[in-house]
Design an enzyme around this catalytic site. Structure first.
Site, PDB file in Angstrom:
ATOM      1  N   LYS A   1      -9.938  32.346 -11.996  1.00 41.71           N
ATOM      2  CA  LYS A   1     -11.249  32.374 -12.648  1.00 41.71           C
ATOM      3  C   LYS A   1     -11.124  32.787 -14.118  1.00 41.71           C
ATOM      4  O   LYS A   1     -10.335  33.657 -14.469  1.00 41.71           O
ATOM      5  CB  LYS A   1     -12.178  33.350 -11.925  1.00 41.71           C
ATOM      6  CG  LYS A   1     -12.452  33.022 -10.462  1.00 41.71           C
ATOM      7  CD  LYS A   1     -13.344  31.823 -10.312  1.00 41.71           C
ATOM      8  CE  LYS A   1     -13.601  31.486  -8.855  1.00 41.71           C
ATOM      9  NZ  LYS A   1     -14.471  32.465  -8.185  1.00 41.71           N
TER      10      LYS A   1
ATOM     11  N   ILE B   1     -10.053  27.314   7.022  1.00 39.10           N
ATOM     12  CA  ILE B   1     -11.044  28.118   6.311  1.00 39.10           C
ATOM     13  C   ILE B   1     -12.473  27.646   6.563  1.00 39.10           C
ATOM     14  O   ILE B   1     -13.415  28.403   6.380  1.00 39.10           O
ATOM     15  CB  ILE B   1     -10.726  28.135   4.805  1.00 39.10           C
ATOM     16  CG1 ILE B   1      -9.313  28.667   4.586  1.00 39.10           C
ATOM     17  CG2 ILE B   1     -11.714  28.987   4.037  1.00 39.10           C
ATOM     18  CD1 ILE B   1      -9.040  30.026   5.224  1.00 39.10           C
TER      19      ILE B   1
ATOM     20  N   GLU C   1     -18.061  21.199   9.064  1.00 35.50           N
ATOM     21  CA  GLU C   1     -19.117  21.237   8.048  1.00 35.50           C
ATOM     22  C   GLU C   1     -19.478  19.865   7.497  1.00 35.50           C
ATOM     23  O   GLU C   1     -19.836  19.716   6.323  1.00 35.50           O
ATOM     24  CB  GLU C   1     -18.738  22.194   6.912  1.00 35.50           C
ATOM     25  CG  GLU C   1     -18.428  23.597   7.398  1.00 35.50           C
ATOM     26  CD  GLU C   1     -17.992  24.544   6.300  1.00 35.50           C
ATOM     27  OE1 GLU C   1     -18.180  24.216   5.105  1.00 35.50           O
ATOM     28  OE2 GLU C   1     -17.458  25.618   6.622  1.00 35.50           O
TER      29      GLU C   1
ATOM     30  N   ARG D   1     -13.860  18.933  -9.985  1.00 40.09           N
ATOM     31  CA  ARG D   1     -14.660  19.663  -9.006  1.00 40.09           C
ATOM     32  C   ARG D   1     -15.914  20.217  -9.671  1.00 40.09           C
ATOM     33  O   ARG D   1     -15.839  21.000 -10.617  1.00 40.09           O
ATOM     34  CB  ARG D   1     -13.834  20.793  -8.398  1.00 40.09           C
ATOM     35  CG  ARG D   1     -14.615  21.800  -7.557  1.00 40.09           C
ATOM     36  CD  ARG D   1     -15.153  21.205  -6.287  1.00 40.09           C
ATOM     37  NE  ARG D   1     -15.680  22.247  -5.423  1.00 40.09           N
ATOM     38  CZ  ARG D   1     -16.580  22.051  -4.466  1.00 40.09           C
ATOM     39  NH1 ARG D   1     -17.041  20.828  -4.254  1.00 40.09           N
ATOM     40  NH2 ARG D   1     -16.996  23.031  -3.718  1.00 40.09           N
TER      41      ARG D   1
ATOM     42  N   CYS E   1     -10.751  33.619  -2.437  1.00 42.78           N
ATOM     43  CA  CYS E   1      -9.739  32.770  -3.059  1.00 42.78           C
ATOM     44  C   CYS E   1      -9.725  32.978  -4.557  1.00 42.78           C
ATOM     45  O   CYS E   1     -10.715  33.397  -5.148  1.00 42.78           O
ATOM     46  CB  CYS E   1      -9.973  31.291  -2.730  1.00 42.78           C
ATOM     47  SG  CYS E   1     -11.607  30.662  -3.138  1.00 42.78           S
TER      48      CYS E   1
ATOM     49  N   GLU F   1      -6.298  33.286  -0.608  1.00 44.10           N
ATOM     50  CA  GLU F   1      -5.432  32.316  -1.294  1.00 44.10           C
ATOM     51  C   GLU F   1      -4.186  33.028  -1.778  1.00 44.10           C
ATOM     52  O   GLU F   1      -4.267  34.010  -2.501  1.00 44.10           O
ATOM     53  CB  GLU F   1      -6.185  31.707  -2.472  1.00 44.10           C
ATOM     54  CG  GLU F   1      -5.356  30.735  -3.308  1.00 44.10           C
ATOM     55  CD  GLU F   1      -4.525  31.433  -4.368  1.00 44.10           C
ATOM     56  OE1 GLU F   1      -3.392  30.952  -4.609  1.00 44.10           O
ATOM     57  OE2 GLU F   1      -4.973  32.440  -4.926  1.00 44.10           O
TER      58      GLU F   1
ATOM     59  N   HIS G   1      -5.439  22.584  -3.076  1.00 47.88           N
ATOM     60  CA  HIS G   1      -5.860  21.982  -4.338  1.00 47.88           C
ATOM     61  C   HIS G   1      -4.839  20.982  -4.875  1.00 47.88           C
ATOM     62  O   HIS G   1      -5.070  20.357  -5.908  1.00 47.88           O
ATOM     63  CB  HIS G   1      -6.144  23.061  -5.366  1.00 47.88           C
ATOM     64  CG  HIS G   1      -7.284  23.951  -4.969  1.00 47.88           C
ATOM     65  ND1 HIS G   1      -8.597  23.535  -4.997  1.00 47.88           N
ATOM     66  CD2 HIS G   1      -7.312  25.221  -4.487  1.00 47.88           C
ATOM     67  CE1 HIS G   1      -9.374  24.504  -4.572  1.00 47.88           C
ATOM     68  NE2 HIS G   1      -8.627  25.536  -4.263  1.00 47.88           N
TER      69      HIS G   1
END
EC number: 2.1.1.14
Length: 760
Positions: A114, A436, A489, A520, A648, A670, A699
């Site tokens: 991040k 997950i 999901e 993304r 994560c 992660e 990823h």
């Protein structure tokens, strides 16, 4: 009085960049076609900014994956494993980011994390002790020329040298990153010289680390760096954001820069401090419009706050004050104009990136001509908007929050008691395997959802087809031999948006997309009122999936802290109050899942660490309410109900005590890109509960081998007792294809079985 845009979203108002990238990655278009889409987006975004009154368009805010990665390529700071035989090109960047590109050799992708306290991710630069920085990639300079050819005045935007080093990681030998600063500054000086030769006047150098509490060494590095760069033939706008830099006032005010940008949304109190210290030859860029939220600016209140300072600067010389956004508009959706279905009462409260540019002009209007007809209309709009907000309070929700007691936040028994009860109930093997939550959202699933939303499928037809997808997902997991299943999901568009659509006090858009990383994008809900859950949100799908197998199927929820951080939250009440309201809504869902026979429930909190204030001295207050929000959401169940959480892309060392205090029975995290380095925190702290360190980097499209995953699990077992370990991917599998997922999960299960044999 100049208007200042720090940067604009790059994805396009209908995600044109996302689709062009993915088409190129699939081999369905050429690099030239990708570049043409990018060029048209830049042209459009520059046109919008100039039309709104921006005199210098930001250049360098555009990136094909991430602007930090673009800078690394420019500086020739690309890992050896990602280099091809020739010069650094666009595919080199994609190999760094994804581990794969249409050309070149596959290699493990670089770590991604991040960007400060945002939901934007950057590729962490990997620097060696003998790192040499040279200009090796031309994108910045090409885009300056492109803007100039269109008749625009370009203001290059790039991360400052000290913040770049701060965000990087060492590879190979352990060494002081600051030892690389002199060589890095030579490269920056060359970059600035290239800009000057192109006719650039201002360059925006961003040093967001100034919002942190820095050691003496890093403070000295900032001072040294800008002493070196002061000879550049361009004017430097030192740009800060995401928080107050008042604690570094003496340092910053002494720097030989031509201008300073302050984030006056997160820290309005710092304006007077820096304005008083401003040198006569410096400009001040006031970041007064929030670049990180979607709520329309209360421009009348902004002008009231900054008016005296603004008038003082303008009375001396109008050119000394710029009016800008608090930070780049990267964190905002692109254009409110494409939202045609929002309720008028909600729409009038919103401003996306394009509209925020107009808000800058409104601030200027009120400052320069407060008695004009236009100014009075702006003020009346603000007053009407605030009155509408005040009338929307939900007294029932407010009373429920007020009635909470400490007992509402605690599980019935301590973890060791719960663990024994859960082991007896589920009888899972050593190193239980799980995923997950999400499985591939295939084109067929997305097409199904699109047809349903358009009314081409009835609810019954839609649900029947989704049930078949769920059956298939359960069947695939059973064939793979996974121990604790998920329903996949298929019915969910996004892990936050799905819940936002079902909660009172929360609205949503159709095109309010924001980039998270690469291609993304997420579409955050709009928390505009008091939050409650009118009915069950996930129970029917969890019960249906559990009916298909005797193995446990996890109920999958998104936690209150993550919903808060990944939404655009109202600003008229505190964030901890919003988190508490969300926690009560999730708590109701958890209890309903348990009562429906779902014994394992995962409450994802990937954004838990993201909410940390940038200053460590302010962390504890945040951690207290964030931990309590999670505990409130999970504490309504009996001992045998096993609560999982997932995190994560987080560094855990500094928050491990708070994570333990959340008291989840199992945490999945992660760790594969860091090669299990993140588990050091759990080793040193002796984390008491169970842990699932990720062994598969979802990823990257690459399939990890059995041997690689065995190695990672063995590394994990050196740090955490093996009987506490679970085995799982890093994150959900929504963005991958079944052709990628099934071989990887098969290898994951095979690796686990191999270790079970070794460990007996």
């Amino acid at each position: 009085m100049q208007l200042n845009s720090l940067g604009f979203p790059r994805i396009g108002r209908r995600r044109e960049l996302k689709f062009a990238l993915e088409k190129y990655w699939r081999g369905e278009s050429t690099q030239a076609e990708l570049h043409e889409v990018a060029k048209e987006l830049r042209r459009t975004h520059w046109q919008w900014q100039v039309a709104a009154g921006i005199e210098q368009v930001p250049v360098g805010d555009f990136a094909f994956y991430d602007q930090v990665l673009t800078l690394s390529a420019t500086l020739n700071a690309i890992p050896d494993r990602h280099r091809g035989e020739g010069a650094i090109d666009l595919d080199t960047l994609f190999r760094v980011a994804r581990g794969r590109a249409p050309t070149g050799t596959d290699a493990p992708a670089s770590e991604m994390t991040k960007y400060f306290n945002t939901n934007y991710h950057y590729l962490v630069p990997e620097l060696k002790q003998d790192q040499v920085f040279t200009i090796a990639y031309e994108q910045f300079f090409d885009e300056v020329a492109e803007a100039q050819a269109l008749g625009y005045q370009a203001k290059p935007v790039l991360l400052g040298p000290v913040s770049y080093l701060y965000l990087a990681k060492n590879v190979g030998q352990d060494f002081d990153k600051l030892s690389l600063l002199p060589n890095l500054l030579k490269a920056y000086a060359e970059i600035l010289a290239r800009f000057a030769a192109q006719g650039v006047t201002w360059v925006q150098l961003e040093e967001p680390i100034l919002a942190l509490e820095l050691t003496h060494e890093w403070q000295a590095a900032l001072s040294d760096a800008y002493q070196v760069l002061k000879t550049a033939q361009v004017k430097i706008l030192l740009t800060t954001y995401y928080g107050s830099i008042s604690h570094h006032q003496a340092l910053v005010s002494a720097l030989p820069v031509a201008g300073l940008h302050l984030d006056l949304v997160t820290a309005p109190e710092q304006l007077a401090l820096f304005a008083n210290a401003l040198r006569p030859d410096q400009i001040l860029s006031a970041g007064v419009v929030n670049g990180r939220n979607v709520w329309a600016a209360e421009v009348d209140q902004i002008v009231e706050r900054i008016g005296s300072v603004a008038r003082d600067l303008c009375s001396q010389d109008g050119s000394r004050l710029w009016i800008g956004t608090s930070c780049s508009l990267l964190h905002s959706p692109v254009d409110l104009e494409v939202e045609t279905t929002l309720a008028p009462t909600l729409r009038q409260q919103l401003a996306f990136a394009k509209q925020k540019l107009l808000e800058l002009a409104n601030v200027r209007q009120l400052l320069q001509a407060p008695e004009s007809v236009a100014a009075k209309a702006i003020v009346n709009t603000c007053l009407a908007r605030r009155e509408a907000k005040a009338q929307a309070a939900d007294a029932t929700v407010i009373a429920r929050v007020a009635a909470l007691t400490q007992a509402d936040y605690e599980r019935v028994s301590e973890f060791n008691v719960r663990q024994a009860v859960q082991q007896q109930k589920y009888r899972l093997p050593l190193l239980p395997t799980t995923t997950i939550g999400s499985f591939p959202q295939t084109p067929a699933i997305r097409g199904l959802r699109s047809r349903w939303r358009k009314g081409e499928l009835s609810d019954a037809q839609y649900n029947e087809q989704l049930q078949q997808v769920t059956r298939d997902t359960i069947d695939r997991q059973l064939k793979l031999g996974i121990d604790v299943l998920v329903h996949g999901e298929a019915e969910r568009n996004d892990m936050v948006e799905y819940f936002g659509e079902q909660l009172e006090g929360v609205g949503f858009t159709k095109n309010g997309w924001v980039q998270s990383y690469g291609s993304r994008c997420v579409k955050p809900p709009l928390i505009y009122g008091d939050v409650s859950r009118p009915k069950a949100m996930t129970v029917d799908w969890a019960v249906f999936a559990q009916s298909l197998t005797d193995k446990p199927v996890k109920g999958m929820l998104t936690g209150p802290v993550t919903i808060l951080h990944w939404s655009f939250a109202r600003e008229d009440i505190s964030r901890d109050t919003i988190a508490t309201q969300l926690a009560l809504a999730i708590r109701d869902e958890v209890v309903d899942l348990q009562n429906a026979g779902i014994g394992i429930i995962q409450i994802d909190e990937p954004a838990f660490r993201e909410g940390l204030p940038l200053k460590q001295s302010e962390w504890q207050a945040y951690l207290d309410w964030a931990v309590n929000a999670f505990k409130l959401s999970a504490a309504g169940v009996v001992d045998e109900t096993q609560i999982h959480t997932h995190m994560c892309y987080s560094e855990f060392n500094d928050t491990i005590a708070a994570i333990a205090a959340m008291d989840a029975d199992v945490i999945t995290i992660e760790t594969s890109r860091s090669r299990m380095e993140l588990l050091n925190a759990f080793e040193d702290f002796e984390y008491p509960n169970e842990i699932g360190p990720g062994v598969y980097d979802i990823h990257s499209p690459n399939t990890p081998s059995v041997e690689a995953m065995v190695h990672l699990i063995e590394k994990a077992a050196q740090k955490v007792p093996v009987r506490q370990l679970w085995v799982n991917p890093d994150c959900g599998l929504k963005t991958r294809t079944w052709a990628e997922v099934e071989p990887a999960l098969k290898n994951m299960v095979d690796a686990t079985r191999e270790l079970r044999r070794r460990l007996g």
